[in-house]
Write a protein that holds these residues in place. Structure first.
Motif, mmCIF file in Angstrom:
data_model
loop_
_atom_site.group_PDB
_atom_site.id
_atom_site.type_symbol
_atom_site.label_atom_id
_atom_site.label_comp_id
_atom_site.label_asym_id
_atom_site.label_seq_id
_atom_site.Cartn_x
_atom_site.Cartn_y
_atom_site.Cartn_z
ATOM 1 N N PRO C 144 39.005 8.962 -44.520
ATOM 2 C CA PRO C 144 37.702 9.296 -43.919
ATOM 3 C C PRO C 144 37.207 8.180 -43.023
ATOM 4 O O PRO C 144 37.757 7.067 -43.045
ATOM 5 C CB PRO C 144 36.783 9.455 -45.141
ATOM 6 C CG PRO C 144 37.400 8.573 -46.173
ATOM 7 C CD PRO C 144 38.887 8.628 -45.953
ATOM 8 N N ARG C 145 36.191 8.454 -42.273
ATOM 9 C CA ARG C 145 35.671 7.473 -41.330
ATOM 10 C C ARG C 145 35.281 6.196 -42.060
ATOM 11 O O ARG C 145 34.794 6.215 -43.192
ATOM 12 C CB ARG C 145 34.440 8.036 -40.605
ATOM 13 C CG ARG C 145 34.780 9.113 -39.577
ATOM 14 C CD ARG C 145 35.416 8.486 -38.353
ATOM 15 N NE ARG C 145 35.716 9.487 -37.321
ATOM 16 C CZ ARG C 145 36.951 9.892 -37.023
ATOM 17 N NH1 ARG C 145 37.990 9.404 -37.651
ATOM 18 N NH2 ARG C 145 37.161 10.780 -36.059
ATOM 19 N N GLU C 146 35.494 5.080 -41.396
ATOM 20 C CA GLU C 146 35.082 3.782 -41.935
ATOM 21 C C GLU C 146 33.564 3.782 -42.126
ATOM 22 O O GLU C 146 32.836 4.438 -41.385
ATOM 23 C CB GLU C 146 35.429 2.678 -40.942
ATOM 24 C CG GLU C 146 36.921 2.468 -40.729
ATOM 25 C CD GLU C 146 37.561 1.726 -41.898
ATOM 26 O OE1 GLU C 146 38.478 2.290 -42.500
ATOM 27 O OE2 GLU C 146 37.124 0.607 -42.191
ATOM 28 N N ALA C 147 33.138 3.005 -43.111
ATOM 29 C CA ALA C 147 31.708 2.928 -43.394
ATOM 30 C C ALA C 147 30.930 2.511 -42.159
ATOM 31 O O ALA C 147 29.822 2.997 -41.906
ATOM 32 C CB ALA C 147 31.473 1.930 -44.529
ATOM 33 N N LYS C 148 31.508 1.596 -41.369
ATOM 34 C CA LYS C 148 30.763 1.093 -40.207
ATOM 35 C C LYS C 148 30.514 2.164 -39.168
ATOM 36 O O LYS C 148 29.633 2.021 -38.315
ATOM 37 C CB LYS C 148 31.510 -0.077 -39.564
ATOM 38 C CG LYS C 148 32.807 0.330 -38.860
ATOM 39 C CD LYS C 148 33.383 -0.816 -38.052
ATOM 40 C CE LYS C 148 34.683 -0.411 -37.386
ATOM 41 N NZ LYS C 148 35.231 -1.467 -36.527
ATOM 42 N N CYS C 149 31.306 3.278 -39.176
ATOM 43 C CA CYS C 149 31.161 4.285 -38.137
ATOM 44 C C CYS C 149 29.945 5.168 -38.355
ATOM 45 O O CYS C 149 29.472 5.801 -37.403
ATOM 46 C CB CYS C 149 32.424 5.145 -38.073
ATOM 47 S SG CYS C 149 33.876 4.170 -37.629
ATOM 48 N N GLY C 165 36.975 8.123 -21.305
ATOM 49 C CA GLY C 165 36.406 9.089 -22.237
ATOM 50 C C GLY C 165 35.013 9.448 -21.809
ATOM 51 O O GLY C 165 34.336 8.702 -21.102
ATOM 52 N N GLU C 166 34.580 10.643 -22.234
ATOM 53 C CA GLU C 166 33.217 11.057 -21.897
ATOM 54 C C GLU C 166 32.360 11.025 -23.145
ATOM 55 O O GLU C 166 32.797 11.400 -24.222
ATOM 56 C CB GLU C 166 33.202 12.481 -21.336
ATOM 57 C CG GLU C 166 33.240 12.527 -19.832
ATOM 58 C CD GLU C 166 34.676 12.641 -19.365
ATOM 59 O OE1 GLU C 166 35.129 11.779 -18.605
ATOM 60 O OE2 GLU C 166 35.337 13.589 -19.795
ATOM 61 N N ALA C 167 31.125 10.673 -22.927
ATOM 62 C CA ALA C 167 30.205 10.600 -24.056
ATOM 63 C C ALA C 167 29.569 11.949 -24.269
ATOM 64 O O ALA C 167 28.952 12.492 -23.386
ATOM 65 C CB ALA C 167 29.140 9.575 -23.750
ATOM 66 N N GLU C 168 29.725 12.519 -25.422
ATOM 67 C CA GLU C 168 29.015 13.749 -25.769
ATOM 68 C C GLU C 168 29.266 13.998 -27.240
ATOM 69 O O GLU C 168 30.088 13.361 -27.860
ATOM 70 C CB GLU C 168 29.502 14.937 -24.944
ATOM 71 C CG GLU C 168 30.953 15.290 -25.206
ATOM 72 C CD GLU C 168 31.362 16.610 -24.575
ATOM 73 O OE1 GLU C 168 31.803 16.577 -23.420
ATOM 74 O OE2 GLU C 168 31.220 17.637 -25.242
ATOM 75 N N GLY C 169 28.558 14.923 -27.784
ATOM 76 C CA GLY C 169 28.772 15.241 -29.190
ATOM 77 C C GLY C 169 27.985 14.323 -30.108
ATOM 78 O O GLY C 169 27.479 13.289 -29.711
ATOM 79 N N ALA C 170 27.890 14.726 -31.344
ATOM 80 C CA ALA C 170 27.068 13.967 -32.290
ATOM 81 C C ALA C 170 27.759 12.698 -32.742
ATOM 82 O O ALA C 170 28.959 12.544 -32.566
ATOM 83 C CB ALA C 170 26.775 14.842 -33.504
ATOM 84 N N ALA C 171 27.025 11.825 -33.308
ATOM 85 C CA ALA C 171 27.596 10.614 -33.888
ATOM 86 C C ALA C 171 28.426 11.003 -35.109
ATOM 87 O O ALA C 171 28.322 12.114 -35.612
ATOM 88 C CB ALA C 171 26.485 9.661 -34.288
ATOM 89 N N ALA C 172 29.220 10.079 -35.571
ATOM 90 C CA ALA C 172 30.046 10.328 -36.758
ATOM 91 C C ALA C 172 29.145 10.556 -37.973
ATOM 92 O O ALA C 172 27.938 10.442 -37.889
ATOM 93 C CB ALA C 172 30.981 9.156 -36.983
ATOM 94 N N SER C 173 29.763 10.821 -39.099
ATOM 95 C CA SER C 173 29.032 11.267 -40.282
ATOM 96 C C SER C 173 27.836 10.393 -40.598
ATOM 97 O O SER C 173 27.811 9.207 -40.317
ATOM 98 C CB SER C 173 29.954 11.303 -41.498
ATOM 99 O OG SER C 173 29.877 10.094 -42.185
#
Lengths: 667, 144, 313
Positions: C144-149, C165-173
Motif C-alpha cells: 500500500p501507499r507509503e505513510a508519507k503519501c 506528467g499532468e496534474a489531476e485527480g485526487a491526492a493519495a489515500s
C-alpha cells in the motif's frame, strides 16, 4: 604523558574549615597525569605563587590545576604565575572549591568529596588543554568618526590631537549638529555657537582631520584594527576647494523660498544655500530637489554664470571613496520625536491633540531655539510664526512623547526639564512683560548647578510651573487655548497662550539602524545603540573596535556628550597605543578538511566573525569551500561549535575534547 | 540501614551569568545541597545537546543548563540560539521517552545568587524523590 | 492521468535529449540494470518485504524496486524507469564527490524529493542554477501507499526545470500522516522508552539511515569522530540511543520527510517517527516546514523574541 601539578589552597580558613584539604590533595595526587599535589594556606600570595613556580621547575610540570577560589578571582593571577615559570598560561585550570563548595556546604565529608570531584574534573580537562598563544592583530592607527555634532567634534579633536589621523563623516553639508542651532546652553547660558564654532573651525583646519561633509557611510568591511570604510560623497554641485564662499550665488538664486532645514522650517533659504553663516566648511550646497537647472536639466544657471571662481558644477555626481581605519566612533546624535505623526517605526503616533502642524504657533523646542537665536529667522526676536507679533503668554509643555508607554517611548529624554527652564528664562529676558507657563510632570535637574538653574527660572524670572499634563490645545480668537491640570492645586488650568512650545522626546537620528547593522552594533527597540555594559563599558559596543558616544547611545546633554566623546576617543587611543592588538586566544577555529560548508556557523555567529572561504592547494588550485573564522573578530562564545553538525568547528580553551573529558570525569 | 539516595546533578553553566551567580551564592554563604557539579562554558550557545545526553550516560540523575537572561547574553545572542535548540530538543527527548523532568533549564544572572540556591535546592530534592535515573544507567550497564 | 508507461517514455526522451545536447553530463534517475527488462514487469512486481518487529528475521522476498541509475550516455536512457516503486530520494547523490566529478547533473525528483533541493541550496550544498531538475508528477509510491503519501501536497513538483506528467485527480489515500506518531505519543513516557529500547536493540550501526539521507552530507560525520568520542560506534544500547538522538536532532527543522531512512533500515526501525515528531514541533513552534518555501528563513541560526521559554525557570 602530561605532567600536572595540583595545588590545593586552604584560603586560610575559608576552604580548610569545611574541606579536608590534606585528604583532597592526597586523593588527587593519585590521578593519572598528576606529578605532584600540594596544599598550602594561600596559593594566591607571593609565597604561594613561588611554590607553584618552584614545583614547575623541579617537577618539569607542563600543566597546573589550582583548587581554590573562583576563576573570576584569580585565573589571571595563576596564568601569569605559570607563564613566568615556563608553563603555557592556557594549560592552567582552577577548581572552584570555595564559592562553589566550602562556602555553601557544611558537611565535611560531602564537601571534601565534592572538592575531590571538582579537582578531578579540572585535571581531566587540563590534560587536554592546548597551549595557546595570544592573537596579534595589526592596527591601522586611524579613526573614523561618524557624525559631526559636538560629540563627534570632541572625539575627532581628541584623537587628532593625540597625533592620529581622523576621518570625520557628516551627513549634513556642515558639521555642528543640533548644538549649532541652539541659542544659549544650560546651565551657563553660554551662546551655543560661540562655544561651538571655534571647535568647528579647529576641526576644519586640523592637519590630521579629513573632513567629509554631505557624506554618509556606505559600507563597512573588515574588523577591529582593519576596517575598510566606503564613503558616499553626495553631489554638492559646488567645488568646495575653489569656492571662496563669497555669496554671489545664493544672493542671485531666484528660487528663494524653501523651508530652511537649519531653522526647522521657520525660515526660508534659496535652492543654493549656505547651511548657516558659521558653517564648516563655509561653502554652499545646491538642493537638487528645488534647483531648476538640476531638476529640468536646463534653464536658469544664474549662479554658475555669476560665480567668479567657476565652482558650480551642475553635472556633479555622488562619488564613492574608501578609507582604511582601525577604530570607529559613532556619534550620530538625535532628532526630535515626530509629534502628531506616524513614527518611522510605525508605532502609535501621538499628540495630535496639541495641534502641532495644524497651528503655526505650536512649535517644537528646537524651533523655539531658532526663534531665540540671534542668527535665527527672526533675528533673535521671539515672535509668533503666524503674525509676527510678540507673544505675551507662552506655554511650555514638557514630556511630549517621553515617559509615555502609550506613545511607545517610556523613557525620559533627560534634557527637556533643563531646556524648558532655560527657554522660560530666555523668553523672559527678551520679552520683559511676558509670562512663561510650564506644564510638567517632574523636574529632572540632576547635573552640576542644574537645580539652581531651574530655581532661577521660577524665582527670578517668574516662570509659572503647573504640575500636570495638557489634554488639548485649540484655537479661539487668534489665541491658543491650552487646557491642562494643576495637580498640586487640585484644579484644571486653562491658559490663553500666544505661543506653545512642545518639549518633544529625543529619538535616535534617522538611518541609525542601517548604520548599526553595517557596523554590527546592536540597538534597542528605540534605535539607541547598545553599549557593552551600561555601567562599566558605556562607550564600547559588541563590535570590537567600534565605540559610541553622545545622544545616539541615550538621551543626554552637552556636558555628558562631550565627556562620552572623550571616553570613546580614549578607547580608540588605547588601541592605537600599540602597532598590534593582542587578543585572548580562546577563539573558535574550523577544521577546513572536514568542514561541510553548510555555513550554519556563519548564520549563527553574533559577531559575523566567520566567512566563506576557498581551500586551495599550495599552487592555488581550488579544493573545496569552507567556513573560516577570523580570529581578530571572534569573541569566543562557541555557538558555532554547538551548531556545527560535523563538529569541524571547535573553541580553543573549551574544545570538544576538553569538555567531554571533564564530563567523563564526573563518574 | 540504607543510605539515602544522593542524586548526581550536572550543571552546564555560562561563565558570565550563572557561574557568577553561583559565585555570589558562595560569597553570601547561601547553603544548598552538595550534589551538583558545575561545568563552566563561555556561553549557553556553546552547550550542544549532546552534552546533556553525555551527562546521563556518565551517570547523572538530572541535568541543569543555565545562562544569561534573554537580552543580557555577554555575547549578545548565544542564549537565543540555545533557547531555540532547547525548545526542539525537549520534544525529541519526550518522543523517546527520556524523562524530561530530569532536564532543567534556567536563566540565572550574575546577581541571582539566591535563585541559584533555590533552583539547585529544588532540583536536588525533586531528583532525590524521583530516584536514580535507572533507565539511562541500565543502558550504560548494557554497554559494559 | 498520464500512464506510468508513457511517463517513462517521456523521461527517457528527456534524458536522451539532455545528454545529446550536452546540457548535462549525467542524469540521475531510477531504473533497472537489465534485470527489469520490460516496462510491464517494472509496473507492479511483488514488492520487497522488510523485517518487522514481530518477525525481525523474516527472509527477504519479492523483486527489488527500481534503483538509482546514473546515465552518462544517451543510449543508456533506456534504463530509466518511472513507476510507483520509485522510492529512492535521488537528491542524496548530488553532494557526493564521485557524482559531482561526472559534471553537470540532471536529477529526477518526485515532489517530496524536491524539498531536499530547497534545503540543500539553503545550506550551500548545491547551486540550483547549475542543476537540472526533472520533476515527475506522482500519485504516491508503494503498495500500500507509503505513510508519507497520505495527504501529500507536492504531487506536482514545484521548482523543477521541467515536469513530466499532468496534474489531476485526487491526492493519495487520506489516512492521517501522523497516526503512528499519535499512537506513540499517546503512550506514557515509560512505555515510549520501552518501545525505543526494543527498537534500538536491533540497530547494528550500519548507518544506512545516514547514507541514504540527502541531508546527511557531512564527509566526516560526527559519529566518525574519535577525538572525542561523542557517539559510541558500538551497537550497544547506549551507543544506539546516542546515535539516533544525534541524527534526529541534526535533522531538526531540516528533515523533509522523504522517509528513506525508515525504508533503508535493514532492521525495520521506524526512524521516521523521530523526525516526524520534530517536524511537528518545528511547525507548531515556528510555522516552518523545511523545503517548502525557498524564501523562508531556517529555524536554527535565527531567533525571535517570541521563542517560547515557558519551560525555562
Amino acid at each position: 604523558m602530561a605532567r600536572i601539578g595540583v595545588f590545593t589552597c586552604w584560603c586560610g580558613e575559608n576552604i580548610a574549615r569545611t574541606v579536608d584539604v590534606e585528604k583532597v590533595a592526597a586523593a588527587v595526587g593519585e590521578l593519572p597525569g598528576v606529578r605532584c599535589s600540594l596544599n598550602y594556606k594561600y596559593m594566591c600570595s607571593e609565597p604561594g605563587q613561588a611554590l607553584i613556580a618552584e614545583k614547575i621547575a623541579s617537577e618539569g610540570l607542563d600543566a597546573v590545576v589550582v583548587a581554590s577560589c573562583s576563576p573570576h578571582m584569580h585565573l589571571r593571577t595563576f596564568r601569569k604565575t605559570a607563564a613566568s615559570a615556563g608553563v603555557n598560561p592556557y594549560r592552567v585550570e582552577m577548581a572552584n572549591i570555595r564559592e562553589h563548595c566550602s562556602w555553601v556546604h557544611h558537611d565535611r565529608d560531602t564537601a571534601t568529596q565534592k572538592a575531590t570531584d571538582l579537582i578531578r574534573m579540572s585535571v581531566a580537562k587540563v590534560l587536554w588543554d592546548e597551549p595557546l598563544e595570544p592573537i596579534r592583530v595589526p592596527v591601522t592607527r586611524r579613526a573614523l568618526v561618524v557624525g559631526g555634532g559636538v560629540a563627534g567634534i570632541q572625539a575627532a579633536l581628541d584623537i587628532a590631537d593625540a597625533g592620529y589621523e581622523v576621518v570625520l563623516v557628516e551627513r549634513e553639508p556642515s558639521i555642528g549638529g543640533k548644538m549649532a542651532g541652539l541659542s544659549e546652553t544650560f546651565p551657563t547660558l553660554d551662546c551655543s555657537q560661540c562655544i561651538l564654532t571655534p571647535r568647528m573651525v579647529e576641526v576644519g583646519q586640523h592637519p590630521r582631520i579629513k573632513l567629509y561633509t554631505y557624506s554618509e557611510v556606505e559600507q563597512v568591511e573588515g574588523y577591529i584594527g582593519n576596517f575598510t570604510i566606503t564613503i558616499r560623497k553626495k553631489a554638492r554641485y559646488v567645488d568646495i576647494k575653489s569656492c571662496t564662499g563669497c555669496g554671489d550665488c545664493w544672493n542671485c538664486c531666484p528660487i528663494k523660498r524653501n523651508p530652511s532645514e537649519f531653522d526647522y522650517g521657520l525660515g526660508m533659504r534659496p535652492a543654493i544655500y549656505m547651511p548657516f553663516p558659521q558653517a564648516v566648511p563655509a561653502r554652499p550646497v545646491i538642493d537638487k530637489e528645488t534647483c531648476t537647472r538640476i531638476k529640468k536639466g536646463k534653464g536658469c544657471g544664474l549662479c554658475e554664470k555669476k560665480c567668479l571662481t567657476k565652482s558650480i558644477h551642475f553635472d556633479d555626481q555622488d562619488a564613492l571613496v574608501t578609507e582604511q581605519v582601525g577604530a570607529v566612533v559613532v556619534s550620530t546624535g538625535f532628532k526630535l520625536y515626530s509629534i502628531g505623526k506616524e513614527q518611522e517605526d510605525g508605532k502609535t503616533s501621538g499628540y495630535g491633540e496639541y495641534g502641532y502642524g495644524k497651528y503655526k504657533d505650536v512649535v517644537t523646542s528646537l524651533q523655539f531655539e531658532r526663534l531665540l537665536s540671534a542668527s535665527g529667522p527672526t533675528g533673535g526676536r521671539v515672535v509668533r510664526p503666524s503674525d509676527g507679533k510678540e507673544p505675551k503668554n507662552v506655554v511650555f509643555i514638557s514630556c511630549v512623547g517621553s515617559r509615555d508607554d502609550a506613545k511607545g517611548l517610556p523613557y525620559c529624554s533627560k534634557i527637556c526639564c533643563m531646556y524648558t527652564a532655560k527657554h522660560a528664562m530666555l523668553y523672559k529676558h527678551k520679552v520683559h512683560d511676558g509670562q512663561a507657563h510650564v506644564f510638567y510632570m517632574d523636574i529632572r535637574a540632576g547635573g552640576k548647578n542644574y537645580e539652581e538653574f531651574v530655581r532661577r527660572a521660577i524665582e527670578q524670572d517668574g516662570a509659572r510651573y503647573y504640575r500636570g499634563r495638557v489634554s488639548r490645545i485649540y484655537e479661539e480668537n487668534g489665541k491658543l487655548i491650552v487646557r491642562g491640570a494643576d495637580t498640586l492645586a487640585g484644579a484644571p488650568v486653562t491658559v490663553e497662550a500666544d505661543l506653545v512650545v512642545l518639549a518633544a522626546a529625543m529619538v535616535p537620528a534617522p538611518g541609525v539602524r542601517d548604520l548599526a547593522r553595517k557596523l554590527n552594533v546592536g540597538y534597542d527597540e528605540y534605535g539607541f545603540l547598545l553599549e557593552s555594559h551600561p555601567k562599566l563599558r558605556p562607550v564600547e559596543t559588541s563590535a570590537a573596535g567600534v565605540f559610541i558616544c553622545g545622544a545616539c547611545q541615550a538621551p543626554k546633554d552637552i556636558p555628558e556628550s562631550v565627556a562620552q566623546a572623550s571616553a570613546a576617543a580614549s578607547k580608540a587611543l588605547i588601541m592605537f597605543g600599540h602597532a598590534e592588538l593582542t587578543r585572548e586566544p580562546e577563539v573558535a577555529r574550523i577544521d577546513e578538511k572536514n568542514c561541510a560548508a553548510c555555513f550554519a556557523c556563519i548564520r549563527t555567529c553574533p559577531y559575523h566573525a566567520i566567512d566563506r572561504a576557498d581551500v586551495l592547494t599550495p599552487r592555488g588550485v581550488f579544493v573545496k569551500r569552507t567556513a573560516r573564522v577570523n580570529p581578530g573578530l571572534c569573541m569566543g562564545c562557541g555557538t558555532c561549535v554547538a551548531v556545527c553538525p560535523s563538529k569541524s568547528a571547535d573553541l580553543a580553551g573549551f574544545t570538544e575534547q576538553e569538555i567531554y573529558a571533564e564530563v567523563e570525569a564526573l563518574v | 540501614m540504607t543510605a539515602q539516595f544522593e542524586p548526581k546533578i550536572v550543571a552546564y553553566v555560562c561563565n558570565w551569568c550563572t557561574y557568577l551567580g553561583a559565585d555570589l551564592a558562595g560569597t553570601n554563604r547561601l547553603e544548598y545541597p552538595p550534589n551538583v557539579r558545575i561545568l563552566r562554558l563561555p556561553c549557553t550557545g556553546r552547550i550542544d545537546f549532546n552534552l546533556i545526553v553525555k551527562a546521563f550516560e556518565m551517570g547523572a540523575d538530572a541535568v541543569l543548563v543555565s545562562g544569561c537572561h534573554p537580552g543580557d547574553c555577554h555575547y549578545t545572542a548565544g542564549n537565543y540560539h540555545a533557547r531555540r535548540r532547547w525548545m526542539l530538543f525537549r520534544r525529541l527527548l519526550d518522543t523517546l521517552g527520556i524523562e524530561t523532568e530530569r532536564v532543567h533549564f534556567a536563566w540565572i544572572s550574575a546577581a541571582e545568587g539566591k535563585k541559584w540556591q533555590q533552583v539547585i535546592g529544588e532540583i536536588t530534592e525533586k531528583t532525590r524523590q524521583m530516584g536514580p535515573y535507572a533507565a539511562y544507567q541500565e543502558l550504560s550497564e548494557a554497554a559494559k | 492521468m498520464t500512464e506510468p508507461g508513457a511517463m517513462t517514455q517521456r523521461l527517457r526522451e528527456t534524458c536522451r535529449r539532455l545528454l545529446e545536447e550536452g546540457k548535462v553530463q549525467v542524469v540521475i534517475g531510477w531504473g533497472g540494470a537489465g534485470r527489469l527488462a520490460s516496462p510491464t514487469q517494472a509496473e507492479s512486481p511483488a514488492p520487497l518485504s522488510f523485517p518487522t518487529q514481530a518477525e525481525p528475521h523474516a527472509p527477504l522476498s519479492g523483486t527489488p524496486a527500481p534503483r538509482p541509475v546514473f546515465i552518462t550516455r544517451a543510449e543508456d536512457a533506456e534504463k530509466l524507469e518511472w513507476n510507483d516503486r520509485c522510492f529512492a530520494n535521488l537528491t542524496v547523490y548530488l553532494t557526493r564527490k564521485e557524482v559531482k566529478a561526472l559534471g553537470k547533473a540532471a536529477v529526477v525528483v518526485k515532489g517530496c524529493d524536491e524539498r531536499s533541493l530547497v534545503v540543500l541550496e539553503k545550506e550551500s550544498q548545491i547551486e540550483r542554477g547549475s542543476l537540472h531538475a526533472i520533476g515527475m508528477v506522482c500519485e504516491g509510491v508503494g503498495t500500500p501507499r507509503e505513510a508519507k503519501c497520505a495527504g501529500c501536497e507536492v504531487r506536482v513538483p514545484r521548482f523543477a526545470d521541467e515536469t513530466i506528467g499532468e496534474a489531476e485527480g485526487a491526492a493519495a489515500s487520506a489516512t492521517a500522516v501522523a497516526s503512528r506518531l499519535d499512537g506513540l505519543m499517546a503512550k506514557s513516557p515509560a512505555e515510549r522508552w520501552a518501545f525505543w529500547t526494543a527498537e534500538f536493540a536491533r540497530c547494528v550501526k550500519c548507518y544506512a539511515c545516514r547514507q541514504v539521507c540527502p541531508l546527511c552530507y557531512c564527509e566526516r560525520c560526527i559519529a566518525d569522530k574519535n577525538r572525542p568520542v561523542a557517539i559510541e560506534t558500538s551497537a550497544s544500547a547506549r551507543g544506539n540511543f546516542a546515535w539516533h538522538i544525534t541524527r534526529a536532532f541534526h535533522l531538526a527543522a531540516r528533515c523533509i520527510g522523504c522517509g528513506e531512512c525508515s525504508r533503508a533500515c535493514p532492521a525495520g526501525i521506524p526512524l521516521g517517527l523521530l523526525n516526524q515528531s520534530l517536524a511537528q514541533a518545528t511547525e507548531e513552534d515556528f510555522g516552518y516546514r523545511p523545503g517548502m518555501d525557498p524564501k523562508a528563513e531556517p529555524v536554527f541560526g535565527n531567533w525571535s523574541p517570541a521563542d517560547k521559554e515557558d519551560f525555562i525557570r
